[in-house]
Each structure stands twice: as C-alpha cells, then as structure tokens.
Design a protein around this motif. Structure first.
Motif, PDB file in Angstrom:
ATOM      1  N   ALA A 348       0.676  -1.246  -0.095  1.00  0.00           N
ATOM      2  CA  ALA A 348      -0.007  -0.092   0.043  1.00  0.00           C
ATOM      3  C   ALA A 348       0.944   1.177   0.097  1.00  0.00           C
ATOM      4  CB  ALA A 348      -0.955   0.066   1.197  1.00  0.00           C
ATOM      5  N   SER A 349       0.506   2.127  -1.033  1.00  0.00           N
ATOM      6  CA  SER A 349       1.461   3.464  -0.937  1.00  0.00           C
ATOM      7  C   SER A 349       0.263   4.446  -1.614  1.00  0.00           C
ATOM      8  CB  SER A 349       2.378   3.170  -1.778  1.00  0.00           C
ATOM      9  OG  SER A 349       2.184   3.321  -3.025  1.00  0.00           O
ATOM     10  N   ASP A 350       0.832   5.759  -1.652  1.00  0.00           N
ATOM     11  CA  ASP A 350       0.102   6.914  -2.437  1.00  0.00           C
ATOM     12  C   ASP A 350       0.583   7.123  -3.782  1.00  0.00           C
ATOM     13  OD1 ASP A 350       2.515   8.027  -1.530  1.00  0.00           O
ATOM     14  OD2 ASP A 350       1.747   9.443  -0.068  1.00  0.00           O
ATOM     15  N   ALA A 351       1.499   6.284  -4.263  1.00  0.00           N
ATOM     16  CA  ALA A 351       2.189   6.689  -5.676  1.00  0.00           C
ATOM     17  C   ALA A 351       0.973   6.913  -6.637  1.00  0.00           C
ATOM     18  CB  ALA A 351       3.016   5.233  -5.990  1.00  0.00           C
ATOM     19  N   GLY A 352       1.180   8.069  -7.264  1.00  0.00           N
ATOM     20  CA  GLY A 352       0.281   8.366  -8.519  1.00  0.00           C
ATOM     21  C   GLY A 352      -1.215   8.829  -8.107  1.00  0.00           C
ATOM     22  N   THR A 353      -1.492   8.993  -6.759  1.00  0.00           N
ATOM     23  CA  THR A 353      -2.903   9.090  -6.086  1.00  0.00           C
ATOM     24  C   THR A 353      -3.070  10.615  -5.976  1.00  0.00           C
ATOM     25  OG1 THR A 353      -2.289   8.657  -3.805  1.00  0.00           O
ATOM     26  CG2 THR A 353      -2.665   6.905  -5.195  1.00  0.00           C
ATOM     27  N   ASP A 354      -2.653  11.508  -6.614  1.00  0.00           N
ATOM     28  CA  ASP A 354      -2.893  12.853  -6.186  1.00  0.00           C
ATOM     29  C   ASP A 354      -4.271  13.390  -6.453  1.00  0.00           C
ATOM     30  OD1 ASP A 354      -0.172  13.198  -5.179  1.00  0.00           O
ATOM     31  OD2 ASP A 354       0.521  14.205  -7.205  1.00  0.00           O
ATOM     32  N   ASP A 355      -4.815  12.834  -7.536  1.00  0.00           N
ATOM     33  CA  ASP A 355      -6.159  13.195  -7.792  1.00  0.00           C
ATOM     34  C   ASP A 355      -7.326  12.463  -7.043  1.00  0.00           C
ATOM     35  OD1 ASP A 355      -5.357  15.428  -9.660  1.00  0.00           O
ATOM     36  OD2 ASP A 355      -5.364  13.940 -11.366  1.00  0.00           O
TER      37      ASP A 355
END
Length: 527
Positions: A348-355
């Motif tokens: 689990a990560s926040d890679a690429g999830t800005d939107d």
C-alpha cells in the motif's frame, strides 16, 4: 541441484510471500435453518441455511473472480496453498514444497487425499486443473510469465520450471481461482463453462445440486482429509461442521433481515446498514462484518465518450470520497485509502494518487472539456446492493456538479452482469473490487477482463516485472509503478474500502476471516 523447503523459503523471502425470501418459516416444505439440529457434536449435524444477497451466473471459479461465486465454491474446491489471515500462503493440498536457490523451479508433493468421486488426488489432476486455469483466468498470463514446463513427474509430484525467478508462485497458487478438480472434469470443460457437476474437488463439502435462482445445496464429504494447523484465514485445520449447506438467493434486504430474526437463516449477507442496532439486539444473532474490498466504478474503456484516459481522470477529479464514505453507514464499516488493491496490504502506498478524493468540480469540468466532452449522457448502471447503490447516488450528484450529464439505471444483478460485459450500452458500472495481496491479482488490470475491457501492454510488462522481482526494494518499486500507471489509465475508480453488514444466527465456530472470501467449514449450529 540444491533445494530449500517452504519453511526456509518463506524466511529467505521475508515479506515476498507474506503480503500478502420471506419472513417466517419456509413456504416450500423445506426445513427452516436449524430445524431438528441438535447441539454441536463430534460429527457434522444439521442444515446451515445462507440468505445470499446475489445469485451467481456460474460456479466456474477458475473463469470468474466474482465474490458470490467463490463464497460457494471455496467450500468445495481446494488449492495447493491457502492464505492465512496475514495473506501469507500456507500449504493446503501441497504436502512438501522445495524451491531451487534461484526460485525458478518448484517441486511440490501432494497430500494423500481423495476427490469427491472417490479417486485419489494425483499430480495429473493438478496439472490439468492449472492448465485450464491458465487458459481461462486472464491474470495467469502475467503471473506465470516464463513458465517453461508444468510436469507430473510421478503420481504425487508436480514440478514447475520457469525461465525467470518466481518468488510469488505460492501466493498465486493460493488464489481461489487456482482450485484443483478431477483431471477428467478440467479436460472436459476446456475453455468452456465449468458445469456444477464438474466441480469434483477435495473440499469438506461437495456439490449436491444447484437450481439457479432457487438454491445451491452442498453435502458434507464423508471421506474428507483435513490439513493440520491452527485455523487462520483459509489455512489450517478445517472440517464440515454441518451435514449440508443450502444457499438461497434472497435479493430483498428486508426479507433477509426478517429471515434472520425468525431463525429461517443461519448466515445472512448484506443487511440494512440503518438496522444495525436492531440486528445487534436480536437474540442468538452475532454481527460478522465481511471485508468485501472496495466499492468501485468500473469504466468502459471501449466507449468513445470515456475511452480517452484523460476523460476518465476528469471523472475521478470530480469525486469527493469523504462524502461517499459518509453515506455508507457506521465508520467501522468503511475506510478511505487510494492504495490498490487496499490499505491493508504490504505494498500500500500513495504513488500516483494525487487526484484521488480531489472533489474539485471546476477542475473536472475543465479537464472534461479539454478531453472533448460535449454533454453526452453517461449511463451509470448499478444493482441495489447497499454500498454500490449508495456510491452510485453520490457519484451521480457529484458528476452533475462538474457538468456531466448522468443517466442512472437500477438493474437486477444478472441483467447488469450481462450489460457490463458488452462493449456499449453503459459508461460506468458500479461494483466491488475484492481485497487481494497485491495489484497484480486484480482482474481489472489484465487483458481479457470482462468489465470495461482494459488492456495495456505497458501494464502487462509491469505485472511481469513485479512477478519476477526478488528483493523487497524491487517488489515495492514495481508495485508503485503499477499503481502510477493505474491512476494514469484508470480502468476503474476506487471508492471507499467497505465491509458488508453480515450476521449469523445460532452459529458457533464461524470465522469472519479478514480475507475477502468467507468460508463455512468448521461452523456448527448451536440449536
């Protein structure tokens, strides 16, 4: 060639393996749940009746990743490995497992168990089953990249040989689509539909009959040989605690609730969220939430209106996930995370999830205009399943605020499954994404998936790179790359992670596993 047993292999790989109806009595003369069932004894006793929220189209567990299929077949068909509650694969039908030092060769011997037709399980059954699985499960191509041979070297030994390291093979072979059946059944089905009578497995229950839309009946398998170990998730000791399990489709949630309160049903799916207090106060009832994964909006990548990923990203930017989650019931039944497949997995990560969770209608409107949107109606199809229906309502409201024209359509499950398998007639299909150990096990990312038809050679390459990575850092980097491309291409929009409000009635030893597919072995009636 030196080989390592599974216990040492698990230590060597550290986390690589460890990722991961009507109220009242029955009106057809059949006994209500628990009728005549004595208190739990040493053997299976009584009939466990399930009120199912949905009826599957098929029982072909290899070809379908639908949870309503696997909730039934997991009690019938077993896999070489099984996930424990921490998503670590443990031997199930496998007895011994040895891997070469470079992780390109696995030698697996089988436990001495019987198939439901009375024949001993052999390596020929394993090979035939897995060969069919590789033909009908679109995810298999990425997982099994580099497979040079799959051989039955004797009656109880199977050897996998790859041209590349395959550290995650036990994890892949723990997924419920890789269940083992009689070779004759696997070969007869081929790439066609596996019929109920062909589910000749090794599990604690066997198919008695299935009358679609009425009931599926499983009977305890008298010659079942249980594995050893403390029960955990799908792993460890298991046995039939009841003589039969009857699954009845009860599509109306109020009817499911009424049947729970009267004792007609022993296990009930998808109860009304606003009735939690009443459910908890009912004598003999225990609330057993089921982690189902994430609510999701599948996007039709074949459609000319939203076929452009830029248009699909505009839809994402319009959505406020906090508002959507607040509509799904008590806080303990949902969680917010953009990570795929879910927040509780190792990668689990926040890679690429800005939107994700932007909730910005103005920016979404601008992005849609730049992508060529001209007010075409977006057809949103959904069933009445509580979580997906509620997300559909909020999705309609939020998209309309961003200037989209939305045409919602409420459908029966079978009709919706048929519609969303087509290349036209819909733009957004509400559904759920099962929790799995890593994103490569998401069928929505594989070519050949039947909902939205997303297919990307770049994604296929990233999946293959992940499946062959051997170090923690390489696995993490490869998984982040998959997630970044996911949020660029957006085959579906991930919503809140949710649990169904399920409950049992006078049922002991039921394990509401943290995994995405519940099971009914070990469960016993208490009256």
């Amino acid at each position: 060639m030196a080989r390592r047993p599974l216990a040492l292999l698990a230590l060597a790989l550290a986390g690589a393996l460890a990722i991961g109806a009507c109220s009242g009595g029955s009106d057809d003369g059949a006994p209500a749940a628990g009728d005549g069932a004595p208190a739990a004894g040493d053997g299976p006793e009584g009939t466990l009746v399930v009120a199912a929220a949905e009826e599957p189209e098929t029982l072909d567990f290899m070809a379908s990743t639908q949870g309503n299929v696997h909730f039934r077949t997991i009690n019938v068909v077993e896999t070489l490995f099984a996930f424990d509650d921490e998503w670590a694969p443990q031997p199930l039908l496998a007895d011994t497992v040895e891997a070469s030092p470079d992780l390109t060769t696995y030698t697996i011997t089988l436990r001495n168990v019987k198939l439901h037709n009375g024949d001993p399980l052999t390596s020929a059954d394993v090979v035939a089953s897995l060969e069919r699985w590789m033909e009908v499960d679109g995810r298999a191509a990425g997982w099994m990249t580099g497979l040079e041979s799959l051989e039955a070297t004797d009656d109880t030994t199977v050897v996998f040989t790859f041209s590349v390291p395959k550290p995650l093979l036990p994890s892949y072979l723990a997924t419920t689509t890789t269940g083992i059946i009689a070779a004759s059944a696997a070969e007869a089905a081929g790439t066609g539909v596996l019929e109920p009578e062909q589910l000749i497995g090794t599990g604690p229950f066997m198919i008695d009959h299935w009358e679609s839309g009425v009931e599926l009946v499983l009977k305890a398998f008298p010659d079942y040989v249980p594995p050893e170990g403390e029960p955990s998730g799908h792993a460890g000791a298991r046995e039939a605690g009841v003589e039969e399990i009857v699954y009845r489709p009860v599509l109306d949630e109020s009817a499911r609730l009424a049947g729970l309160q009267t004792g007609e049903f022993n296990y009930v799916e998808s109860l009304p969220l606003d009735q939690l207090d009443i459910i908890e106060s009912t004598d003999g009832v225990e609330v057993t939430p089921r982690i189902v994964g994430s609510v999701a909006a599948y996007l039709n990548t074949q459609d000319p209106v939203i076929g452009d990923p830029a248009m699909r990203r505009a839809l994402l930017v319009a959505l406020n996930m906090d508002e959507i989650a607040a509509s799904l019931g008590p806080d303990e039944l949902w969680e917010l995370s953009p990570a795929i497949p879910s927040s509780g997995t190792r990668f689990a990560s926040d890679a690429g999830t800005d939107d994700w969770n932007a909730g910005d209608p103005d920016r979404a409107r601008s992005m849609a205009e730049q992508a060529g949107y001209d007010g075409e109606p977006l057809v949103v199809i959904t069933t009445s399943t509580p979580a997906t229906y509620r997300m559909a309502i909020l999705l309609e409201e939020q998209l309309e605020k961003a200037g989209f024209t939305v045409e919602p359509q409420l459908m029966e499950t079978a009709a919706m499954q048929e519609r969303r398998s087509q290349p036209d007639g819909w733009h957004i299909a509400m559904g759920q994404i099962n929790n799995v150990p890593d994103a490569t096990q998401l069928s929505a990312l594989s070519c050949g998936n039947t909902v939205g038809a997303y297919c990307s050679e770049e994604m296929n390459g990233l999946v293959s790179a992940f499946s062959s990575a051997t170090s923690d850092s390489d696995l993490t980097a490869a998984h982040d790359a998959i997630q970044e491309l996911f949020y660029q291409d957006l085959p579906y929009i991930k919503g809140p992670e949710v649990s169904d409000l399920n409950a049992t009635y006078h049922l002991a030893d039921f394990d509401p596993t943290k995994l995405n597919v519940p099971h009914l072995w070990n469960a016993r009636l208490t009256q």
